[in-house]
Design a protein around this motif. Structure first.
Motif, PDB file in Angstrom:
ATOM      1  N   LYS A  29      29.533   9.122   5.712  1.00 14.12           N
ATOM      2  CA  LYS A  29      29.817  10.321   4.914  1.00 14.12           C
ATOM      3  C   LYS A  29      30.468  11.400   5.780  1.00 14.12           C
ATOM      4  CE  LYS A  29      29.093  13.401   1.512  1.00 14.12           C
ATOM      5  NZ  LYS A  29      29.773  13.393   0.255  1.00 14.12           N
ATOM      6  N   ILE A  34      33.184   7.330   3.164  1.00 12.46           N
ATOM      7  CA  ILE A  34      32.665   7.277   1.796  1.00 12.46           C
ATOM      8  C   ILE A  34      32.621   8.695   1.232  1.00 12.46           C
ATOM      9  CG2 ILE A  34      31.325   5.157   2.104  1.00 12.46           C
ATOM     10  CD1 ILE A  34      28.845   6.841   2.521  1.00 12.46           C
ATOM     11  N   THR A  35      32.735   8.803  -0.073  1.00 14.02           N
ATOM     12  CA  THR A  35      32.733  10.120  -0.726  1.00 14.02           C
ATOM     13  C   THR A  35      31.550  10.238  -1.684  1.00 14.02           C
ATOM     14  OG1 THR A  35      34.207   9.285  -2.450  1.00 14.02           O
ATOM     15  CG2 THR A  35      35.226  10.391  -0.566  1.00 14.02           C
ATOM     16  N   TRP A  36      30.484   9.525  -1.382  1.00 18.44           N
ATOM     17  CA  TRP A  36      29.295   9.545  -2.231  1.00 18.44           C
ATOM     18  C   TRP A  36      28.635  10.924  -2.188  1.00 18.44           C
ATOM     19  CZ3 TRP A  36      26.505   4.705   0.157  1.00 18.44           C
ATOM     20  CH2 TRP A  36      27.278   3.571  -0.065  1.00 18.44           C
ATOM     21  N   SER A  37      27.814  11.188  -3.193  1.00 13.69           N
ATOM     22  CA  SER A  37      26.995  12.388  -3.204  1.00 13.69           C
ATOM     23  C   SER A  37      25.953  12.283  -2.083  1.00 13.69           C
ATOM     24  CB  SER A  37      26.287  12.487  -4.559  1.00 13.69           C
ATOM     25  OG  SER A  37      25.208  13.381  -4.503  1.00 13.69           O
ATOM     26  N   TRP A  40      22.891  10.113  -2.839  1.00 15.37           N
ATOM     27  CA  TRP A  40      22.994   8.676  -2.593  1.00 15.37           C
ATOM     28  C   TRP A  40      22.986   8.361  -1.105  1.00 15.37           C
ATOM     29  CZ3 TRP A  40      21.692   5.732  -6.305  1.00 15.37           C
ATOM     30  CH2 TRP A  40      21.953   6.091  -7.616  1.00 15.37           C
ATOM     31  N   VAL A  41      23.589   9.220  -0.322  1.00 16.63           N
ATOM     32  CA  VAL A  41      23.645   8.986   1.124  1.00 16.63           C
ATOM     33  C   VAL A  41      22.253   9.017   1.743  1.00 16.63           C
ATOM     34  CG1 VAL A  41      24.486   9.939   3.317  1.00 16.63           C
ATOM     35  CG2 VAL A  41      26.006   9.834   1.350  1.00 16.63           C
TER      36      VAL A  41
END
Length: 69
Positions: A29, A34-37, A40-41
């Motif tokens: 992140k 990755i561009t996850w919230s 989620w990370v």
């Protein structure tokens, strides 16, 4: 304390799979891979505790429901 007792006492298993996944997801992140919230990370860090609390709540509700009958 003998050497064998000392080795046995210091063997605690290490970081674990969820800790390793958490560190990996945070690094991915922060580097933009990755561009996850962030929810989620960080899931590997708090997901196990949340799952345990849900299981305890379900068991408690079942126990209360069977007590009333």
């Amino acid at each position: 304390m003998s050497k064998q007792d000392n080795v046995r006492a210091n063997n605690n298993g290490g970081i674990g799979i969820f800790g390793l996944l958490g560190v990996l997801f945070v690094a991915l992140k922060l580097t933009g891979v990755i561009t996850w919230s962030w929810w989620w990370v960080t899931l590997p860090f708090w997901g196990g505790i949340a799952l345990l609390l849900v299981i305890i709540a379900i068991i408690t509700l079942i126990a209360l429901a069977t007590d009333r009958k």
